[in-house]
Design an enzyme around this catalytic site. Structure first.
Site, PDB file in Angstrom:
ATOM      1  N   GLY A 126       0.803  -1.212   0.000  1.00 49.05           N
ATOM      2  CA  GLY A 126       0.000   0.000   0.000  1.00 49.05           C
ATOM      3  C   GLY A 126       0.833   1.259   0.000  1.00 49.05           C
ATOM      4  N   GLY A 129      -0.319   4.553   0.234  1.00 42.30           N
ATOM      5  CA  GLY A 129      -1.024   5.749   0.664  1.00 42.30           C
ATOM      6  C   GLY A 129      -0.177   6.570   1.617  1.00 42.30           C
ATOM      7  N   PHE A 130      -0.824   7.379   2.446  1.00 41.42           N
ATOM      8  CA  PHE A 130      -0.088   8.243   3.375  1.00 41.42           C
ATOM      9  C   PHE A 130       0.861   7.448   4.261  1.00 41.42           C
ATOM     10  CE2 PHE A 130      -3.900  11.138   2.932  1.00 41.42           C
ATOM     11  CZ  PHE A 130      -3.218  12.136   2.264  1.00 41.42           C
ATOM     12  N   GLU A 183     -18.578  18.025   2.197  1.00 35.77           N
ATOM     13  CA  GLU A 183     -17.883  18.699   1.102  1.00 35.77           C
ATOM     14  C   GLU A 183     -18.557  18.419  -0.243  1.00 35.77           C
ATOM     15  OE1 GLU A 183     -13.979  17.221   1.897  1.00 35.77           O
ATOM     16  OE2 GLU A 183     -13.650  18.605   3.549  1.00 35.77           O
ATOM     17  N   ASP A 230      -4.946   3.494   8.483  1.00 35.81           N
ATOM     18  CA  ASP A 230      -6.358   3.148   8.665  1.00 35.81           C
ATOM     19  C   ASP A 230      -6.608   1.667   8.847  1.00 35.81           C
ATOM     20  OD1 ASP A 230      -6.776   5.818   8.293  1.00 35.81           O
ATOM     21  OD2 ASP A 230      -7.717   5.649   6.325  1.00 35.81           O
TER      22      ASP A 230
END
Length: 422
Positions: free
Chosen positions: A9, A11-12, A169, A300
């Site tokens: 992964g 991601g961040f 949003e 996460d």
């Protein structure tokens, strides 16, 4: 001999772990991802609504990592881990590891509702954002030609499920688009009363983790924009034409945007007792997965309970947690090679914020400090610009936002998918 770290992964969490160990003399690193790019999830809704290009919030892994001699990228999907052999199986090869790190993030959670999963429009990945953009544009075009008033209304009614930052949003963006872009660019719809936008949530408030001031300001601002907010409304079914709620009420629409929840993933080879709430992998204070010797999880996809005094039930699934855990694990893996003490993870909460619309946002800063309106909006812009992965992305995004702000419009609404996807 160098230790091999495999990160699943990019991601961040994964990218910060990899970058923190760049050119480290103790490690070689293989970053594995099913996509060939890193992207910035907090802004995918702006891609979905045509205000940003996909390339503004994404960047190829190989270009991002090319200066780091000890890091390699591999395009592939995780299939299975064999802990006894220190080996993983991917969709296209096998890899041996000394340390394995899961940093896969989350996926949309439909809470077992198969019809919702089949018919709703998710908002989780860049693919989802492009899919949503093209579906909605095609449905607006279809609304311009249909003679059936009920069908026209269903095509132009938007229901956003989920009262978190993404839901707020997206609904705010839709509301502004209906007053400017749809009104100005679709003369065929000029006699249609309005685009109906609903924001629904099963809880009793929007932006539940934020302050009461932020919640109140957000609710009032959305109502001023024309969004109908429905709280304590739990979606139980959606057949592609009607959203049905637990109390028996319903809304007729072709468009259910799903931003109502996420869950982590199950990994073949990791015992079921290693999973906690929402499928999150249970980790210790150093992010090592329960019952394993050299397998970690960050971001996460993991849950760390009863180790961080301020977050006894686990950390929020937000970008800052993922970033900080990636950096902390890098520090600890390096310390393992030096036989030094490991550093327990403690999350440093930098606050939370959400944008509502043009020049409207809310921000909660540690210390019970709250901002809203234009100043909070400027804070939101700055934080998100600086969080993008490189200067190219920052400049492109800033340019597009400036155009959108001064013109109340953007020219990125291009349909690129086949018609049979509607």
């Amino acid at each position: 001999m160098k230790k091999h770290i495999v990160i699943i992964g990019g991601g961040f969490a994964g990218i910060n772990l990899a970058n923190s160990l760049a050119n480290n003399k103790y490690f070689t690193i293989t970053l594995v991802d099913k996509n060939n790019y890193h992207f910035f999830p907090p802004l995918i809704y702006q891609v979905a609504t045509g205000f940003l290009e996909p390339s503004s919030i994404s960047y190829p892994f190989r270009k991002l990592l090319k200066e780091n001699k000890n890091i390699r990228f591999w395009l592939g999907e995780f299939s299975e881990v064999l802990p006894s052999e220190n080996k993983i199986k991917l969709s296209n090869r096998e890899l041996a590891y000394d340390y394995l790190v899961f940093a896969t993030g989350t996926e949309s959670n439909y809470f077992g509702m198969e019809n919702v999963k089949k018919n709703a429009i998710p908002m989780k990945t860049l693919d989802d954002a492009l899919n949503m953009r093209n579906i909605l544009l095609q449905r607006i075009e279809k609304a311009t030609v249909t003679k059936n008033k009920a069908e026209k209304k269903r095509l132009l009614t938007m229901v956003v499920a989920g009262g978190g930052p993404t839901g707020v949003e997206v609904s705010g963006m839709f509301a502004e688009m209906s007053k400017t872009i749809i009104r100005n660019e679709y003369p065929e719809l000029s006699h249609f009363r309005k685009t109906e936008i609903y924001l629904v949530d099963g809880g009793d408030r929007l932006l539940a983790p934020m302050s009461e001031k932020s919640q109140k300001y957000t609710l009032e601002s959305l109502k001023q924009l024309g969004v109908e907010v429905k709280l304590n409304m739990q979606v139980v079914d959606y057949d592609g034409n009607v959203v049905t709620f637990k109390d028996g009420t319903y809304i007729k629409t072709k468009n259910l945007i799903w931003a109502a929840g996420v869950s982590a993933m199950i990994f073949e080879g990791i015992p079921k007792e290693c999973y906690g709430r929402a499928k999150r992998l249970i980790v210790d204070e150093f992010n090592k997965i329960k019952g394993t010797d050299n397998i970690y999880a960050i971001g996460d996809t993991c849950i760390m309970e009863n180790t961080d005094i301020k977050f006894p039930h686990g950390h929020p699934q937000v970008a800052q947690v993922a970033i900080q855990q990636g950096k902390n694990l890098a520090h600890n893996l390096n310390n393992l090679q030096l036989n030094k003490l490991l550093q327990t993870f403690h999350y440093k909460d930098k606050g939370s914020m959400a944008i509502i619309g043009r020049a409207k946002a809310v921000a909660d800063i540690p210390g019970n400090t709250h901002f809203n309106g234009f100043f909070a909006w400027m804070m939101w812009l700055f934080v998100h610009i600086m969080s993008l992965v490189n200067y190219r992305n920052r400049l492109k995004t800033l340019y597009n936002w400036a155009i959108a702000y001064f013109t109340k419009d953007q020219s990125l609404r291009i349909i690129v998918r086949p018609k049979d996807t509607v």
